[in-house]
Each structure stands twice: as C-alpha cells, then as structure tokens.
Write an enzyme that holds these catalytic residues in place. Structure first.
Site, short mmCIF file in Angstrom:
data_model
loop_
_atom_site.label_atom_id
_atom_site.label_comp_id
_atom_site.label_asym_id
_atom_site.label_seq_id
_atom_site.Cartn_x
_atom_site.Cartn_y
_atom_site.Cartn_z
CD GLU A 255 -1.77 2.15 2.09
OE1 GLU A 255 -1.30 3.20 1.60
OE2 GLU A 255 -2.04 2.02 3.29
CB CYS A 294 -1.75 6.34 2.57
SG CYS A 294 -2.91 5.30 3.49
#
Length: 680
Positions: A255, A294
């Site tokens: 990720e 993120c």
C-alpha cells in the site's frame, strides 16, 4: 530516556542506546532505539514453529473470541497510549483515528470471524460443483491456514492502527506476525505491544516486534509466508524485488503513495449545500493527522468557472485552523511526525511550486501555538493552484506527505476524468455531485483506477465517515501507483492470508474434508428427530427424510387467501395454460411452508429459533397432484461461544433442506439457520 526494546522469540531485547527518537512537539528525546542486533533466523523459526503450532491449536471461532477480548483490553488501557501519541504530533482527534481505530478494527474482525468463519481451521468456499452425471464426483474449494509467517513493514503515520489492521485478519487466518514499524514513531507501537503482552491473551509466538532495521529478515522467509508493506512506492519496489521474495513467489501486498483526488462535479455551484460540504471535506482531509494519511486529498478538481470561489472558501476555512501543541486549547492541527518529515514536506512543496502557485501557507506569518514549539515539526497548511492540470508532472507525480493540496480547474466531465487518471492509480477519490446521472457516468470510469470511491451529497454527508477513513468492512488499497494491493474488506482480508485450494472427490469425501454436509454424501439416520438433539450431540450429516404430502387445489386456494398472494400463475387457469408450465402451479412459499410442516418437530426441544434462510431456489414447479417430501440434514455446526440472555449456552446449526417430488426431482433447495441449545 527509555531504550525501546524489540520483542523477539518471546523475550524483550535491547539495553544499549542507539538512535534518539524526537518528540514532534518540542524536539526533546522521547526514547532511543537499541543497538543489539536481532537474530532474524531465530525469530522466523520461532514464529514458524512455536507461533504456528499455538495459533492453530485454536480454531477460527476461538481466535475471533481472543480478538474481541484483546480489543476490550486495549480500550481499557488507551489513556496511556494517548499520552504517548501526543509526541507524534497528534491532536486528540488524530490519536482517536490511530488508537480507537486500531482496537475498533479488532472488534470488527472479531465479529466478522464469529459470523463468517466456521469452527475448525478449514473454511469451505462453495458452491460444490457436480463434475459427474450421477453426482458421484464433485469439486469445490477450501481455504486453509498457510502454516507460515506474516511479516508487516509499516509506515510512521499510524503506529497502532497500521499494526492492528494487519494483525487482526492475519491472526484470524492462523498466521503469527512479525511487525517492523517505522522507526520515527516506533515508541508508540512498542507501548501498544507491551499492552498487548500484558493482556496475556495471545498464544505464545503470535506476535513479535522489531525496533530498528529489518536486517536480513526477508532472507529467511519461505513460500508459505506473507509480506505486507505500507510506505513509499520506491521502497515498495525495492522490497518486492528482493531476490528471496521473487525466487519463492512469496505473496507481497503493498500500500504505497497515492495522489488522491476530490472532484466537484459540474452540477455543483457555490449556491449549493454540496459546495460547502466539498470545501469542508477538503479542509478536514488536509489537516487531519496534519495531512499525513495515505488517503488524504492531494488534488482538488473543480469546474474552471468555480475555481476562485472554491479557493476563497477553502482559504477562509484554513485561516481558522489553529496549529500548535495539541495540549493548547483551540489547537486543531498538530505537528508532522518528525523534523525529518518536515524537511521532506518542505522540499516537496518547493518542487510543486515549479508547476503551481501558492494561495495559502507561504506568506511568512505562520507561528505555531504553544511553549517550546520552536524545535517541533510544525507546518502551516498549504493550498496550491495548478492552472494547467492537463500537463504531466507536478502534483500528478509529487506527494507532499503533509497538509498540502493542489487545486486543479477542469472543463467538462471528460477532462475531469482525464486529470484524475494522471494520478496513475489511487487509493480513494471523492466525487461530490447532486446528480445521480453524473455519478452513474463518472464512477465506473474512476473505478478502473481506484480502490475506493466516495459519492458525497447532502444526504450522505449527514453520516459520511469521510474521504480518508478506511473502514474494516471495505477494501483498502488501490491499483498502479497506490501499490496494487488490498487490505481490509471484511472477510476478504482474512482470505488474503489463507490458501485457496480446489478439491475433487465423492460427496462423502468432500463432506469429510470440509466439515459440511454435501448433497449426495452418506447421511446418518436414526430414530431420534434431529431437532431433539442438543448442539453437543448433533453430528454433521444427521438427516431426516420426511413422510410425503400430496398438493391439492385446496392447498393453493387456501394459501393464496391466507397470504393475499393471488398471482395469476396460481389462480388464473386460462392465463397459466398459455405459459411455459401449461397449468397452474403452487406458490413457492407454500412449498416452503409445507416442507416445514413435514420436517419440524412440534414439541419443546433444543432447537430454540430459526433466524434465517439462505440460498433459496425454486427449481421445479409443483403442480396440483404432485407429492412432495423433504430431507433435512445437519449441514454445518458453528460454536461461537454464545449464550442466551439468561446464560444458557448455544450454538449455530445450518440445515440443508432438499424438497423433492414423486419423480425424485428437486423442487426447492435452501439452508436454514437455527440456534440450538447446548447441554447444561
């Protein structure tokens, strides 16, 4: 200051000071990493031997119960974690995302495991496929623990949630975990692991912690192991290309960086409620965790005619954001996690200014609130404008991992979609629109390059959890630049860690392996009605073949009058003759009711309640004069450790029901879920 310790092979390791870890608020030393080297060969062997053995001594349901208890234990101790989290630059709201979000994810996966996983360590992923004409040879899939080790390399921004959102599904799937948190905020992860160890709830070997570098950890992994990474795309590529990872095809989930968008659709104007909702969402995502998420909004796409209005609205909101020591009243945004991070963000802003102009954050007036904050990692929110977003580069490639976002004007839906795609794959985008037709046009196109999409309007805004909030029941991840991986997503995350295997054989053999009755397998028949047996005594495969019942025209008329269902196929003889059936047929729900009348035991007994019906199909129509019967078979038992409100223990039993006619043709098929009492 304390020396942080690694928790390796069941022991705390570390006495000698190494790198100083600095408070993001005032620049003081919070802790030190340790100098002692970790024997990663032994750590992996310990996880593989001790951890796997102890975890697999428990089944899915027992591990789910442990997750629930662990979540409650961390919740009781969260105050001490909040106190430490302050040094990472977090406000109370920021810490809530990390700490409460962490144990909240454990609660969610405890519930997911209880509801969706069986007792035992084999999960049947049906349906069973008949591979032979006479149903002697079938195929299906099972999910089983990999009997390996899961290694998790995490980012600095979520020291607790980042660990627990990976631990929960991996532990449920039967894998011991080795966590390597980012060094800058590892003091908070270490504190959380100490709380977890204090609980005494985890089996030995289930969890190890690495403070400092990962050394040669990846060299010792094998084919059945699993690696996850959260961080930069460049580091993800380096780790994914590790010779041992590639040679052994070890699953690797990344990720990574994500230049997420928020798109104001062309139907939204400054007079609309959605305009303010959009601006509020942008500011929230810029300032929560000081933009260190993120999933934060990096690119703001707005119709060109509304660019100035939106810039003014966002700027006015940002001007009201007080930045400083979160202990000071009124502070709404804290610091970046470290001085190093502050340097990196400022460097990225300078790069962005080569293609953009700054409309907020660069006037030299910024001063954080609080005492002794001059050595902290504080930064003002920065709002930029890129007036030529169709060009490559700039905010399409550079991520300032802080409270920084860039406005981008567009002309028309197609241009907006083109600009969004320049992110080359993102975790999330929010589309704000009032028009369902616009959502229906844009979302399928956006979906090809995104892991999650939020459609925001006035109605959704009343309960929205936010653009930047990954939820345990929904997928977290994204294609391309975002890493190409998946986390969370409810039971899907557990399945990521399990091995899916196709199995073939006779129904009896498949039933033995899956622990579930498979149609055509040998059944157990005796003189005791299955509904008279307690959960403890009932065996998978116990079955009852009922007596027969002939369906009459009176049955159809009476059921129609009772239910109010006078559909023409049941009552209009002329219309029914013109259909593919050629005559009237019985109600499907009458067949269900009649079948229940055939197999239900009327007396008091251990079966307490029928709370659901799954996989219902009506296969062959039942005509007037047909004779039906039912076979009731115990298909699955799930011991969830549940009890009734008055304390009586009970389990869940799924029953397979097959209703056939006089030609042994299947007319109805379904599963019934019941609560069944255990013996006292």
């Amino acid at each position: 200051m304390p020396v942080l310790q690694s928790y390796i092979s069941g022991q705390w390791l570390g006495q000698t000071e190494s790198k100083a870890l600095i408070s993001a608020i005032n620049g003081t030393t919070v802790a030190h990493t340790h100098q002692e080297e970790i024997n990663f060969r032994e750590a992996v062997a310990y996880a593989r031997n001790t951890g796997v053995k102890n975890i697999l001594a428990l089944d899915f349901q027992q591990r789910a119960a442990i997750l629930k208890a662990l979540a409650a234990y961390i919740q009781e101790r969260k105050r001490e974690l909040y106190a430490i989290s302050h040094h990472t630059g977090c406000t109370k709201a920021d810490s809530w995302i990390d700490i409460d979000g962490g144990f909240g994810t454990l609660f969610t996966y405890a519930s997911t495991g209880r509801k969706e996983l069986p007792s035992g360590n084999v999960a049947h992923e049906g349906p069973v496929t008949q591979l032979g004409k006479e149903n002697h040879f079938n195929g299906t899939h099972i999910l089983v623990p990999r009997r390996g080790v899961s290694v998790h390399i995490n980012a600095f921004n979520f020291p607790i949630w980042g660990m627990l959102e990976k631990f929960a599904p991996a532990f449920l799937a039967g894998m011991p975990c080795i966590f390597k948190p980012a060094t800058a905020t590892s003091y908070l992860t270490e504190a959380a692991v100490r709380v977890i160890n204090d609980s005494g709830l985890l089996p030995e070997g289930a969890l190890q912690l690495v403070i400092g570098g990962a050394g040669d950890l990846l060299d010792h992994l094998e084919e059945q192991d699993f690696v996850t990474f959260t961080g930069s795309a460049s580091t993800a590529l380096m780790l994914k290309s590790h010779p041992n990872i590639m040679a052994k095809s070890i699953p690797f989930n990344a990720e990574a960086d994500s230049l997420n968008s928020a798109i104001m659709a062309p139907d939204v104007s400054p007079e609309d409620e959605e305009f303010e909702i959009f601006a509020k969402e942008v500011v929230k995502e810029m300032t929560a965790k000081s933009g260190q998420k993120c999933t934060a909004i990096r690119r703001i796409l707005v119709p060109a005619e509304h660019l100035d209005a939106l810039a003014d609205t966002i700027t006015a909101r940002l001007a009201n954001i007080v930045v400083g020591d979160p202990h000071q009243e009124g502070v709404r945004m804290g610091a970046l996690s470290s001085r190093d991070q502050l340097r990196d963000v400022n460097h990225a802003i300078e790069q962005l200014l080569e293609t953009s102009e700054c409309v907020f954050g660069r006037d030299g007036s910024f001063k954080p609130v609080g005492q002794e904050v001059e050595n902290g990692a504080f930064i003002s929110p920065h709002l930029l404008i890129n007036r030529n977003p169709l060009s490559d580069g700039g905010a399409h490639d550079i991520e300032a991992f802080g409270p920084v976002a860039t406005l981008m004007p567009y002309n028309g839906i197609d241009e907006a979609l083109t600009i969004a795609a320049k992110g080359k794959g993102s975790l999330v985008t929010t589309l704000t629109t009032k028009d369902p037709a616009i959502a229906a046009k844009m979302i399928p196109v956006l979906a090809a390059q995104h892991g999650r999409l939020q459609i925001l309007d006035a109605q959704a805004a009343k309960e929205s959890t936010g653009h930047g909030s990954p939820l345990p029941m929904l997928k977290h991840g994204g294609p391309g630049r975002a890493g190409g991986g998946e986390e969370l997503g409810g039971i899907r995350a557990v399945h990521h860690y399990l091995q899916r295997t196709a199995i073939q054989g006779s129904p009896t053999m498949l039933a033995a392996v899956t622990g579930e009755y498979v149609r055509g397998a040998k059944v157990i028949e005796n003189d005791i009605h299955p509904f008279r047996r307690h959960f403890d005594d009932l065996q998978v495969g116990e079955s009852l073949l009922t007596h027969r019942r002939t369906v009459t025209e009176a049955d159809i008329v009476n059921f129609g009058c009772l239910s109010g269902d006078h559909f023409y196929m049941h009552f209009d003889d002329i219309a029914a003759k013109e259909t593919q059936f050629g005559q009237r047929i019985a109600h499907g729900y009458f067949v269900l009711s009649a079948a229940a009348g055939l197999f239900v035991y009327p007396g008091e007994g251990p079966v307490l309640a029928n709370y659901g019906l799954d996989t219902l199909r009506f296969i062959t129509p039942v005509l007037v004069g047909d004779t039906i019967r039912a076979r009731l078979t115990c298909k699955r038992k799930i011991d969830q450790g549940r009890a009734s409100p008055d304390g009586h223990p009970q389990g869940v039993v799924m029953w397979d029901v097959a209703v056939t006619n006089q030609h042994d043709e299947l007319v109805a098929s379904y599963d019934i879920l019941t609560l069944v009492a255990k013996r006292q």
